[in-house]
Enzyme design. Structure first.
Site, PDB file in Angstrom:
ATOM      1  N   CYS A 127       9.585   1.645   3.449  1.00 34.62           N
ATOM      2  CA  CYS A 127      10.489   0.557   3.824  1.00 34.62           C
ATOM      3  C   CYS A 127      11.908   1.070   4.012  1.00 34.62           C
ATOM      4  CB  CYS A 127      10.458  -0.539   2.777  1.00 34.62           C
ATOM      5  SG  CYS A 127      11.167   0.008   1.243  1.00 34.62           S
ATOM      6  N   GLU A 142       9.285  -4.120  12.965  1.00 33.72           N
ATOM      7  CA  GLU A 142       9.015  -2.966  12.096  1.00 33.72           C
ATOM      8  C   GLU A 142       7.710  -2.318  12.569  1.00 33.72           C
ATOM      9  OE1 GLU A 142       7.619  -3.768   8.047  1.00 33.72           O
ATOM     10  OE2 GLU A 142       8.944  -2.187   7.329  1.00 33.72           O
ATOM     11  N   GLU A 188      -5.005  -3.640  -1.836  1.00 37.18           N
ATOM     12  CA  GLU A 188      -6.448  -3.380  -1.758  1.00 37.18           C
ATOM     13  C   GLU A 188      -6.759  -2.096  -0.996  1.00 37.18           C
ATOM     14  OE1 GLU A 188      -4.576  -5.736  -0.451  1.00 37.18           O
ATOM     15  OE2 GLU A 188      -5.638  -6.963   1.012  1.00 37.18           O
ATOM     16  N   ARG A 189      -5.711  -1.482  -0.356  1.00 36.87           N
ATOM     17  CA  ARG A 189      -5.984  -0.252   0.403  1.00 36.87           C
ATOM     18  C   ARG A 189      -6.011   0.985  -0.492  1.00 36.87           C
ATOM     19  NH1 ARG A 189      -4.902  -3.757   3.842  1.00 36.87           N
ATOM     20  NH2 ARG A 189      -2.943  -4.166   4.880  1.00 36.87           N
ATOM     21  N   LYS A 224      -1.309  -7.195  -9.216  1.00 43.54           N
ATOM     22  CA  LYS A 224      -2.288  -7.253  -8.111  1.00 43.54           C
ATOM     23  C   LYS A 224      -1.867  -6.177  -7.108  1.00 43.54           C
ATOM     24  CE  LYS A 224      -3.185  -8.416  -4.367  1.00 43.54           C
ATOM     25  NZ  LYS A 224      -3.478  -7.345  -3.378  1.00 43.54           N
ATOM     26  N   PHE A 256       0.804  -1.221   0.000  1.00 43.86           N
ATOM     27  CA  PHE A 256       0.000   0.000   0.000  1.00 43.86           C
ATOM     28  C   PHE A 256       0.833   1.264   0.000  1.00 43.86           C
ATOM     29  CE2 PHE A 256       0.842  -0.186   4.586  1.00 43.86           C
ATOM     30  CZ  PHE A 256       1.016   1.152   4.887  1.00 43.86           C
TER      31      PHE A 256
END
Ligand code: NAD
Length: 500
Positions: free
Chosen positions: A282, A384, A177-178, A174, A150
């Site tokens: 990240c 994390e 979905e957020r 793909k 996301f």
């Protein structure tokens, strides 16, 4: 506000198939803005089918023509960047300036993919034997898939599919979905640029869609970016199905601050790198390792003052430095880590938990937090957090700082702030981390170098984008050729051919 449905893109057409749906939020207001159909295995099969059908013609399209489509796509991205960034900010929450930065990095990956005729040149050797020539070719794999997180809904998909299709593959993406709208919009721009239908397909979905992609034997290779447990799962499941997989995972990035560092510049760099994108990067710096007590004291005071000047609010407000977290669930998870750090005995110097943003009481906001006296082994150091939380660790020597970083399970990025070239060189030699900055807080490689961490930050051999992407999305074939010629031996040879 009316709730819009986000579609899949299969064979060049928008399709809204899926019995299950999930909600997409505006993180600044907490309001549901869109519904997302979640692909089941039949929708994924249809997307792979479309990609498979498009492959033979696309594979034999000249690389220069493929590159021209990408060059046109690059222009469209540039022309439509305001719309794309508005979509990113509306669903992710990051500031518009930050969305622009992410998109620009993505566009640079498209630009690098336009060099593909040059990048696909193989190697040639003449006269490897009498009248025999050998050359190697980089051939496309077929249908490739990308599964993305996301936090960079535009950039990370652009790390993957432009180079994959430039190399002659077809692709099924793909997205997360957020925040699914920007990657879909961008895929439609690629069609507008002339990418033939079926070369790039988008399926919206969750684990079910991922599992269907991993199990489909027509999918040759999978690129994944996301959290470490998902990365490990995708890597092992994809490999068990015989696929080539690269799976980039999570991170805990340390910045070492030496006593001779330019302290004001270091503090500004750390605050930007820790709290940009609300810490949802990240490569975010989540731990500052201060060498020496005096360094630590100056650092903590400076960070506290700089954090006090930050403006937090909706990403669409261009005066804000930091927006909300992506979802309520994620916000609660990050708050849970702050509570945990307090319970573990770290000193919470700046507490963002009480932040209230006027007019946005339902938004997923959390103010910047600063912990001091964090020790290796504390949960807030081991895991994390992926939110606006910066930890300060105090050590006595550079060797101690290096030992703390090297014993950490993640190895994505790190940096050192110093004026001492010898210390910087020693650090970059000894540190077991994939991407290293020297007075550079976010050492994210440019598009013509590759991106990847070590240890539990990456599963697989090849890094993302740059030259490694050409290697990942192609298969090498070596051809050895002799034509009938006068003077060739007429004896049958049974010994193994050699140059003797
Ligand atoms: P995530 O792992 O939850 O999701 C990533 C993708 O995997 C999504 O498309 C999601 O639908 C899918 N997915 C989620 N759970 C799954 C499951 N159980 N099985 C199969 N598929 C699943 O990650 P996220 O929360 O979207 O992204 C944040 C994470 O990504 C952080 O850990 C961050 O460090 C990492 N990240 C890493 C890099 C890198 O380059 N190393 C870059 C960006 C983000």
């Amino acid at each position: 506000m009316p709730v819009i449905t986000v579609d899949h893109l299969i064979g060049g057409r928008r399709i809204a198939a899926g019995a299950r749906t999930s909600s997409v939020y505006d993180p600044a207001s907490g309001v549901v803005t869109k519904q997302l159909p979640l692909a089941d295995s039949s929708t994924v099969r249809a997307a792979v089918e479309a990609a498979q059908e498009a492959f033979p013609a696309w594979r034999s399209t000249q690389p220069l023509k493929r590159a021209r489509v990408l060059a046109c796509f690059q222009r469209l991205l540039d022309e439509r960047k305001d719309e794309i960034c508005a979509l990113i900010t509306a669903e992710h929450g990051k500031t518009v300036a930050d969305s622009m930065g992410e998109l620009q990095r993505g566009i640079e990956n498209v630009e690098y993919a336009t060099y593909v005729p040059e990048l696909l040149k193989g190697e040639h050797s003449r006269n490897v034997g009498p009248g025999i020539d050998t050359w190697s070719e980089l051939q496309p794999l077929g249908v490739c898939a990308g599964i993305t997180p996301f936090n960079f809904p535009a950039m990370v998909p652009l790390w993957m599919w432009p180079m994959a299709v430039a190399c002659g593959n077809t692709f099924v993406l793909k997205p997360s979905e957020r925040d699914p709208s920007a990657p879909l919009f961008i895929a439609e721009l690629a069609l507008e640029a002339g990418l033939p239908p079926g070369v790039l397909n988008v399926v919206q979905g969750d684990k079910q869609a991922v599992d269907a992609l991993l199990a489909d034997e027509r999918v040759q290779a999978v690129s994944f970016v996301g959290a470490t447990p998902t990365a490990q799962y995708v890597y092992s499941t994809g490999a068990a199905h015989g696929k080539r997989v690269q799976a980039l995972g999570g991170a805990k990035n340390h910045a070492v601050v030496m006593p001779d560092a330019d302290m004001p510049a270091t503090i500004r760099a750390l605050v930007g790198a820790a709290f940009g994108t609300c810490g949802e990067r990240c490569m975010a710096i989540s731990v500052a390792v201060a060498v020496g007590e005096q360094t630590a004291a100056a650092l903590v005071e400076g960070l506290k003052a700089e954090m006090g000047r930050m403006k937090i609010g909706p990403g669409a407000d261009t005066s804000c430095d930091m927006g909300p977290l992506v979802t309520r669930t994620h916000e609660q998870k990050v708050r849970g880590y702050v509570d945990k750090g307090v319970a573990e005995g770290a000193e919470l110097v700046v507490d963002g938990r009480g932040l209230a943003v006027a007019g946005h009481s339902e938004g997923f906001f959390l103010g910047p937090c600063l912990f001091d006296h964090v020790k290796p082994g504390m949960v807030i150091h081991q895991e994390e957090i992926f939110g606006p939380v910066l930890c300060v660790m105090r050590v006595r020597t550079l060797a101690e700082a290096i030992a703390a970083i090297n014993s950490h399970p993640y190895g994505n990025g790190t940096c050192i702030f110093t004026r001492d070239g010898e210390a910087a060189r020693y650090f970059s030699d000894e540190i077991q981390v994939g991407m290293v900055g020297i007075n550079v807080p976010l050492p994210v490689p440019v598009a013509y170098h590759s991106f990847g961490g070590w240890k539990r930050s990456l599963f697989g051999d090849l890094h993302a984008y740059g030259p490694d992407a050409v290697r990942f999305y192609t298969r090498r074939k070596v051809i050895t050729q002799r034509w009938p010629s006068t003077g060739a031996s007429e004896r049958t040879a049974f010994s193994f051919p050699s140059s003797q």
